[in-house]
Design an enzyme around this catalytic site. Sequence first.
Site, PDB file in Angstrom:
ATOM      1  N   GLU A  58       0.934  -1.015  -0.032  1.00 20.56           N
ATOM      2  CA  GLU A  58       0.204   0.011  -0.176  1.00 20.56           C
ATOM      3  C   GLU A  58       0.933   1.591   0.270  1.00 20.56           C
ATOM      4  OE1 GLU A  58      -0.586  -2.828   2.197  1.00 20.56           O
ATOM      5  OE2 GLU A  58      -2.240  -3.287   1.649  1.00 20.56           O
ATOM      6  N   HIS A 128     -10.822  -4.281  11.087  1.00 19.90           N
ATOM      7  CA  HIS A 128     -11.299  -4.331   9.454  1.00 19.90           C
ATOM      8  C   HIS A 128     -11.984  -3.378   9.058  1.00 19.90           C
ATOM      9  CE1 HIS A 128      -8.324  -7.542   9.175  1.00 19.90           C
ATOM     10  NE2 HIS A 128      -8.862  -7.453   7.522  1.00 19.90           N
TER      11      HIS A 128
END
Length: 322
Positions: A58, A128
């Site tokens: 990322e 998450h």
Amino acid sequence: MPRLSYLKALNRALGDELARDPSVVVLGEDIRVAASNLTAGLLKKYGPERIIDTPLAEQGFTNFATGAALAGLRPVIEFQIPSLLFLVFEQIANQAHKFSLMTGGQARVPVTYVVTGSGSRSGWAGQHSDHPYGLFAHVGVKTLVPATPADAYGLLLSAVRDDDPVVLFAPAGALGVRADVDPTELAPVPIGTGTVRRPGDDVTVVAVGHLVHDALAAAEELADQVSVEVFDPRSLYPFDIDGLLASVGRTGRLVVVDDSNRSCGIGAEVIASVVERVPLAAPPRRVTRPDGAVLPYAAALDRAVQPGREQLTAAIQLVMKG
């Protein structure tokens, strides 16, 4: 009129921008197979040169997008897990966001970061289920949280066309929302403009993202007792404070419902911004996740940690008593 889902609206907006502007490219993890359905059908239409799968790196591809933007492209990055933004906060807040400011506008970084399914996904657990939009609003990155399909479409268009970095959070709780939409009326929604979803006289409820729909339901439930005005900011930074003040100036009471942690959150900022400017008839209230909340995996505990309609209804009634 045809019914349009929130997720399909995002997909349509992305496809329309790819068709309109050849400098728009999309990158992220598993986007060629459209793992989240945001990019469904786009690879076949626009090819691997513009729909680019990235490695699981990322920080690398977020900085790559900054360089691509400086070179003249308009990258759109999809993050399918909101907590990944913690990994790239430096790349967005300290690099992409500051280039134009530190060069007097000579360099522009038009990157759009789309977070598909931010917040709880019913059992996605602690790492998450975050809703980190407050972090980006705090440092001055343009931060959008649309609640409806039409706004999802319009705000994504505005984000892609903006010359600054923009983070668009698509709440998990809104992805399945559907609405009757005239396709000919879909248009960009200006960044920094809120809207009144339901007019009222007694109390203003500010609701962020998918919680707009809970606020509307609570307002309907209480309609025979309280006249509730529902204000949807749509953009958290910049925030339409003038629009909100106009609402609170009429009602004199304020409740904020915000699906993020309580301390230093958007709910606190909204309340502080209002009480600095407008005298209220009763102390304001906020309905949020608890301080330092980490959502559990168990479904019942997951729901217990999130703000909901019952808490909001209780807060509205409490404010009316004040």
